[in-house]
Design a protein around this motif. Structure first.
Motif, PDB file in Angstrom:
ATOM      1  N   ASP A 154      52.483  18.728  51.684  1.00 61.68           N
ATOM      2  CA  ASP A 154      52.284  17.919  52.889  1.00 61.68           C
ATOM      3  C   ASP A 154      53.566  17.930  53.713  1.00 61.68           C
ATOM      4  N   MET A 155      53.681  18.929  54.588  1.00 60.95           N
ATOM      5  CA  MET A 155      54.910  19.109  55.368  1.00 60.95           C
ATOM      6  C   MET A 155      55.169  17.918  56.291  1.00 60.95           C
ATOM      7  N   LYS A 167      58.444  13.224  57.573  1.00 55.22           N
ATOM      8  CA  LYS A 167      58.491  11.765  57.753  1.00 55.22           C
ATOM      9  C   LYS A 167      59.549  11.135  56.846  1.00 55.22           C
ATOM     10  N   LEU A 168      59.612  11.586  55.591  1.00 54.57           N
ATOM     11  CA  LEU A 168      60.597  11.055  54.657  1.00 54.57           C
ATOM     12  C   LEU A 168      62.014  11.429  55.093  1.00 54.57           C
ATOM     13  N   ARG A 190      45.733  13.019  46.697  1.00 56.88           N
ATOM     14  CA  ARG A 190      46.573  13.047  47.892  1.00 56.88           C
ATOM     15  C   ARG A 190      47.475  14.279  47.781  1.00 56.88           C
ATOM     16  N   PRO A 191      47.788  14.932  48.888  1.00 55.43           N
ATOM     17  CA  PRO A 191      48.650  16.116  48.789  1.00 55.43           C
ATOM     18  C   PRO A 191      50.081  15.752  48.417  1.00 55.43           C
ATOM     19  N   LEU A 192      50.652  16.547  47.529  1.00 52.35           N
ATOM     20  CA  LEU A 192      52.065  16.394  47.196  1.00 52.35           C
ATOM     21  C   LEU A 192      52.933  16.962  48.311  1.00 52.35           C
ATOM     22  N   LEU A 196      59.457  15.454  44.287  1.00 52.27           N
ATOM     23  CA  LEU A 196      58.015  15.406  44.528  1.00 52.27           C
ATOM     24  C   LEU A 196      57.620  14.014  44.998  1.00 52.27           C
ATOM     25  N   SER A 197      56.904  13.978  46.113  1.00 51.97           N
ATOM     26  CA  SER A 197      56.492  12.690  46.660  1.00 51.97           C
ATOM     27  C   SER A 197      55.113  12.834  47.299  1.00 51.97           C
TER      28      SER A 197
END
Length: 261
Positions: free
Chosen positions: A237-238, A243-244, A125-127, A150-151
Motif C-alpha cells: 500500500d504505497m 502517509k506514514l 488489509r494491504p500491507l 511492515l505496517s
C-alpha cells in the motif's frame, strides 16, 4: 582485444547458473539477465519480474504452490545476481551502479513476492513495506540482509477491530517472510531482519500506522530518527506508506537542534 569474461570463465557458481534448466531462464535472458555487458536501466527489474510473475501457475495444491513460488523467487534472485556479479567483476559497473542494481533487484523481488502472496492468500488489509538500512539507502550489497518495516492503514477502526486485523496481518506477513527468507534446497532470496520495528522483538512484526506514529512521537530515539532518513516505501500500500512518512517528518527532521544528542 575483447577482455570481457563470460560467467563460465569467472567462477563455477556462475557457470552452473548460466546452464540453468529453469523454464523461465529464457524470459530473463531476453530481459538482460544473460546479456552480461549491457548497462543497467533504472526500474528494469521491477518491470521484468512483474511480467515473470505470470509464470508462477496457481493450479496446484496450496503447499505445492508455496514451494514452487519459493523456488522461482530464489532462481530469479540468483539469475539477476549472476548478471550483477559478471558486470562488477569485469569492471563494467562501478560501485554506485552495482549497489543501485542490487537494491532495485531487491525492490522487485519484494514486490512480486508480496503480489503473489496477496493473490494466493488475500489479506484483510494491504500491507505496506518500508525499506530501511542499506536497502532503504540504495546501498545493498551481495551479502546484505533486508530490513523492512511492515505496517497497514487502520484509519476508521476502533481498538478491538484494529487488534483483530493486526493478528491476521501478522500471520500474512510471516508467510511473506518465509517466502523470501526460509532456507530451501535453492537457498534463500534474502535474510529478512524485522528488528528495526518499534519495541523490537517485544512487539508484533506488523503494526498499524497509528501505533507507529504514537511510538515515534512518544518513545522514538535518536538512532531511530537517523534510520528513518533512509526509509523508502517499496511495496504494498504505497499510499499508506507515503502517509506514514509524511506523518513522521517532524520526528525525522526536528525543527530545533538537540544539543544533548
Amino acid at each position: 582485444m575483447n577482455t570481457q569474461r563470460q560467467p563460465e570463465n569467472i567462477s563455477p557458481w556462475l557457470a552452473r547458473l548460466a546452464q540453468s534448466p529453469a523454464p523461465d531462464a529464457a524470459h530473463l535472458s531476453g530481459s538482460l539477465a544473460h546479456q552480461w555487458h549491457q548497462p543497467y536501466v533504472t526500474g528494469h527489474w521491477c518491470e521484468v519480474l512483474h511480467t515473470a510473475l505470470a509464470l508462477i501457475h496457481d493450479d496446484s495444491p496450496g503447499h505445492a504452490q508455496f514451494s514452487f513460488a519459493q523456488h522461482k523467487l530464489r532462481w530469479w534472485r540468483q539469475l539477476i545476481f549472476q548478471r550483477i556479479a559478471v558486470r562488477a567483476l569485469n569492471g563494467e559497473a562501478n560501485l554506485d551502479e552495482t549497489l543501485l542494481e542490487t537494491s532495485e533487484a531487491a525492490d522487485a523481488l519484494v514486490q512480486v513476492s508480496l503480489a503473489w502472496l496477496n493473490r494466493m492468500y488475500p489479506a484483510p488489509r494491504p500491507l505496506v513495506v518500508i525499506a530501511m538500512g542499506k536497502w532503504g539507502g540504495m546501498e545493498l550489497n551481495f551479502s546484505s540482509d533486508i530490513d523492512p518495516l511492515l505496517s497497514w492503514d487502520d484509519e476508521g477502526l476502533d481498538e478491538s477491530e484494529s487488534a483483530e486485523l493486526n493478528d491476521k496481518l501478522v500471520r500474512h506477513a510471516q508467510r511473506w517472510v518465509d517466502l523470501l527468507g526460509k532456507r530451501t534446497d535453492d537457498g534463500i532470496v534474502f535474510r529478512v531482519d524485522l528488528m528495526l520495528r518499534p519495541f523490537g522483538s517485544a512487539a508484533p512484526i506488523v503494526q498499524p500506522l497509528s501505533a507507529m506514529e504514537t511510538y515515534y512521537q512518544t518513545h522514538g530515539r535518536a538512532w531511530e530518527r537517523y534510520a528513518w532518513v533512509k526509509a523508502r516505501v517499496v511495496a504494498g500500500d504505497m499510499a499508506a506508506g507515503t502517509k506514514l512518512l509524511r506523518a513522521l517528518q517532524p520526528f525525522i527532521y526536528r525543527k530545533y537542534l538537540d544539543y544533548t544528542v
